[in-house]
Design a protein around this motif. Structure first.
Motif, PDB file in Angstrom:
ATOM      1  N   ALA A  83       2.976 -15.087   1.183  1.00 27.60           N
ATOM      2  CA  ALA A  83       3.084 -14.495   0.476  1.00 27.60           C
ATOM      3  C   ALA A  83       1.858 -14.613  -0.669  1.00 27.60           C
ATOM      4  O   ALA A  83       1.206 -15.719  -0.808  1.00 27.60           O
ATOM      5  CB  ALA A  83       4.652 -14.896   0.122  1.00 27.60           C
ATOM      6  N   ASP A  84       1.689 -13.254  -1.085  1.00 34.20           N
ATOM      7  CA  ASP A  84       0.726 -12.856  -1.986  1.00 34.20           C
ATOM      8  C   ASP A  84       1.327 -13.225  -3.767  1.00 34.20           C
ATOM      9  O   ASP A  84       2.565 -12.633  -3.341  1.00 34.20           O
ATOM     10  CB  ASP A  84      -0.257 -12.653  -2.021  1.00 34.20           C
ATOM     11  CG  ASP A  84      -1.247 -12.359  -0.720  1.00 34.20           C
ATOM     12  OD1 ASP A  84      -1.481 -13.819  -0.545  1.00 34.20           O
ATOM     13  OD2 ASP A  84      -2.147 -11.280   0.089  1.00 34.20           O
ATOM     14  N   LEU A  85       0.474 -13.578  -4.207  1.00 37.86           N
ATOM     15  CA  LEU A  85       0.890 -13.911  -6.005  1.00 37.86           C
ATOM     16  C   LEU A  85      -0.211 -13.071  -6.617  1.00 37.86           C
ATOM     17  O   LEU A  85      -0.618 -13.020  -6.459  1.00 37.86           O
ATOM     18  CB  LEU A  85       1.739 -15.327  -6.779  1.00 37.86           C
ATOM     19  CG  LEU A  85       2.701 -15.362  -7.665  1.00 37.86           C
ATOM     20  CD1 LEU A  85       4.068 -14.847  -7.266  1.00 37.86           C
ATOM     21  CD2 LEU A  85       2.416 -16.471  -8.144  1.00 37.86           C
ATOM     22  N   PHE A  86       1.006 -11.910  -7.609  1.00 37.22           N
ATOM     23  CA  PHE A  86       0.178 -10.921  -8.326  1.00 37.22           C
ATOM     24  C   PHE A  86       0.854 -10.897  -9.749  1.00 37.22           C
ATOM     25  O   PHE A  86       2.015 -11.139  -9.644  1.00 37.22           O
ATOM     26  CB  PHE A  86       0.977  -9.261  -8.113  1.00 37.22           C
ATOM     27  CG  PHE A  86      -0.353  -9.464  -6.214  1.00 37.22           C
ATOM     28  CD1 PHE A  86      -1.866  -8.732  -6.712  1.00 37.22           C
ATOM     29  CD2 PHE A  86       0.376  -9.807  -5.224  1.00 37.22           C
ATOM     30  CE1 PHE A  86      -2.355  -8.843  -5.167  1.00 37.22           C
ATOM     31  CE2 PHE A  86      -0.690  -9.887  -4.299  1.00 37.22           C
ATOM     32  CZ  PHE A  86      -2.263  -8.770  -4.034  1.00 37.22           C
ATOM     33  N   ALA A  87      -0.191 -10.716 -10.384  1.00 37.32           N
ATOM     34  CA  ALA A  87       0.310 -10.397 -11.804  1.00 37.32           C
ATOM     35  C   ALA A  87       1.643  -9.324 -12.124  1.00 37.32           C
ATOM     36  O   ALA A  87       1.632  -8.616 -10.780  1.00 37.32           O
ATOM     37  CB  ALA A  87      -0.870 -10.460 -12.875  1.00 37.32           C
ATOM     38  N   GLU A  88       2.622  -9.572 -12.844  1.00 33.30           N
ATOM     39  CA  GLU A  88       3.628  -8.448 -12.705  1.00 33.30           C
ATOM     40  C   GLU A  88       3.300  -7.201 -12.969  1.00 33.30           C
ATOM     41  O   GLU A  88       4.113  -6.329 -12.512  1.00 33.30           O
ATOM     42  CB  GLU A  88       4.916  -8.491 -14.409  1.00 33.30           C
ATOM     43  CG  GLU A  88       5.825  -8.040 -14.476  1.00 33.30           C
ATOM     44  CD  GLU A  88       6.964  -8.284 -15.430  1.00 33.30           C
ATOM     45  OE1 GLU A  88       7.723  -8.584 -15.185  1.00 33.30           O
ATOM     46  OE2 GLU A  88       5.695  -8.857 -16.396  1.00 33.30           O
ATOM     47  N   THR A  89       2.251  -7.051 -13.362  1.00 35.27           N
ATOM     48  CA  THR A  89       1.394  -5.189 -14.018  1.00 35.27           C
ATOM     49  C   THR A  89       0.589  -5.005 -12.976  1.00 35.27           C
ATOM     50  O   THR A  89       0.436  -4.190 -12.654  1.00 35.27           O
ATOM     51  CB  THR A  89       1.317  -4.577 -15.064  1.00 35.27           C
ATOM     52  OG1 THR A  89      -0.154  -5.842 -15.132  1.00 35.27           O
ATOM     53  CG2 THR A  89       2.794  -5.118 -16.277  1.00 35.27           C
ATOM     54  N   ALA A  90       0.150  -5.772 -11.803  1.00 32.87           N
ATOM     55  CA  ALA A  90      -0.924  -5.673 -11.025  1.00 32.87           C
ATOM     56  C   ALA A  90      -0.446  -4.627 -10.521  1.00 32.87           C
ATOM     57  O   ALA A  90       0.630  -4.529  -9.416  1.00 32.87           O
ATOM     58  CB  ALA A  90      -0.956  -6.841 -10.184  1.00 32.87           C
ATOM     59  N   ASP A  91      -1.869  -4.101  -9.036  1.00 29.15           N
ATOM     60  CA  ASP A  91      -1.428  -2.839  -8.109  1.00 29.15           C
ATOM     61  C   ASP A  91      -1.743  -3.790  -6.686  1.00 29.15           C
ATOM     62  O   ASP A  91      -2.766  -4.188  -7.202  1.00 29.15           O
ATOM     63  CB  ASP A  91      -2.335  -1.571  -8.688  1.00 29.15           C
ATOM     64  CG  ASP A  91      -1.790  -1.360  -7.108  1.00 29.15           C
ATOM     65  OD1 ASP A  91      -1.655  -1.257  -6.423  1.00 29.15           O
ATOM     66  OD2 ASP A  91      -2.738   0.486  -7.347  1.00 29.15           O
ATOM     67  N   PRO A  92      -1.089  -4.704  -6.451  1.00 26.73           N
ATOM     68  CA  PRO A  92      -1.338  -5.167  -4.808  1.00 26.73           C
ATOM     69  C   PRO A  92      -2.435  -4.524  -4.084  1.00 26.73           C
ATOM     70  O   PRO A  92      -3.381  -5.364  -3.824  1.00 26.73           O
ATOM     71  CB  PRO A  92      -0.046  -5.275  -4.096  1.00 26.73           C
ATOM     72  CG  PRO A  92       0.935  -5.062  -5.483  1.00 26.73           C
ATOM     73  CD  PRO A  92       0.551  -4.045  -6.231  1.00 26.73           C
ATOM     74  N   ALA A  93      -2.035  -3.591  -3.974  1.00 25.44           N
ATOM     75  CA  ALA A  93      -3.695  -2.459  -3.223  1.00 25.44           C
ATOM     76  C   ALA A  93      -4.832  -2.916  -3.883  1.00 25.44           C
ATOM     77  O   ALA A  93      -6.086  -3.016  -3.134  1.00 25.44           O
ATOM     78  CB  ALA A  93      -3.725  -1.275  -3.254  1.00 25.44           C
ATOM     79  N   ASP A  95      -5.655  -5.065  -7.049  1.00 24.82           N
ATOM     80  CA  ASP A  95      -5.865  -6.111  -7.958  1.00 24.82           C
ATOM     81  C   ASP A  95      -6.084  -7.791  -7.377  1.00 24.82           C
ATOM     82  O   ASP A  95      -5.782  -7.343  -5.971  1.00 24.82           O
ATOM     83  CB  ASP A  95      -4.936  -6.207  -9.114  1.00 24.82           C
ATOM     84  CG  ASP A  95      -4.566  -4.586 -10.089  1.00 24.82           C
ATOM     85  OD1 ASP A  95      -6.292  -4.445  -9.745  1.00 24.82           O
ATOM     86  OD2 ASP A  95      -4.094  -4.506 -10.438  1.00 24.82           O
ATOM     87  N   GLN A  96      -6.398  -8.257  -8.297  1.00 23.50           N
ATOM     88  CA  GLN A  96      -6.665  -9.869  -7.795  1.00 23.50           C
ATOM     89  C   GLN A  96      -5.573 -10.201  -7.186  1.00 23.50           C
ATOM     90  O   GLN A  96      -4.526 -10.631  -8.446  1.00 23.50           O
ATOM     91  CB  GLN A  96      -8.156 -10.183  -8.153  1.00 23.50           C
ATOM     92  CG  GLN A  96      -8.451 -11.486  -8.186  1.00 23.50           C
ATOM     93  CD  GLN A  96      -9.479 -12.211  -6.675  1.00 23.50           C
ATOM     94  OE1 GLN A  96      -9.722 -11.120  -6.884  1.00 23.50           O
ATOM     95  NE2 GLN A  96      -9.471 -13.044  -6.313  1.00 23.50           N
ATOM     96  N   LYS A  97      -5.416 -11.143  -6.254  1.00 22.23           N
ATOM     97  CA  LYS A  97      -4.587 -11.731  -6.538  1.00 22.23           C
ATOM     98  C   LYS A  97      -4.404 -13.330  -7.179  1.00 22.23           C
ATOM     99  O   LYS A  97      -5.790 -13.885  -7.129  1.00 22.23           O
ATOM    100  CB  LYS A  97      -3.673 -12.350  -4.552  1.00 22.23           C
ATOM    101  CG  LYS A  97      -5.013 -12.892  -3.761  1.00 22.23           C
ATOM    102  CD  LYS A  97      -4.078 -13.061  -2.990  1.00 22.23           C
ATOM    103  CE  LYS A  97      -5.181 -13.094  -2.340  1.00 22.23           C
ATOM    104  NZ  LYS A  97      -5.024 -13.424  -0.198  1.00 22.23           N
TER     105      LYS A  97
END
Length: 106
Positions: A83-93, A95-97
């Motif tokens: 699993a990858d973790l991203f900032a709450e408002t990030a766009d996983p496609a 933004d940096q994980k």
């Protein structure tokens, strides 16, 4: 050449649609013998994220709300469900994980 580019874009789009995104809350983080253990809550369930401190994208996030993206089977750095973790408002496609972890049921 155009067909190859179109095919590549289609494969990337399918991978992005196949990802399972959810909102999680990091409850606590600890480092034991260079292993980062992150306790999270997802829809009332307690899960654990784990990574080796020596690996790229292994971070100890502070408590808060994040997006977690479960990776498709056999994708990722670890020999488990990744699993990858991203900032709450990030766009996983785009933004940096924040980190890549092994996802364990607790």
């Amino acid at each position: 050449m155009k067909r190859a580019i179109i095919l590549f874009m289609l494969l990337v789009a399918i991978q992005l649609w196949a990802q399972d995104k959810s909102r999680v809350t990091v409850k606590s983080t600890e480092v034991i013998n260079r292993v980062v253990l992150v306790t999270i809550s997802e829809n009332g369930r307690t899960l654990e994220l784990q990574c080796n401190q020596d690996q790229a994208f292994c971070t100890a996030p502070k408590p808060g709300t994040f997006q977690m993206v479960r990776l498709p089977k056999n994708r990722g750095m670890y020999d488990c469900n990744n699993a990858d973790l991203f900032a709450e408002t990030a766009d996983p496609a785009n933004d940096q994980k924040i980190g890549e972890y092994c996802l364990n049921e607790k």
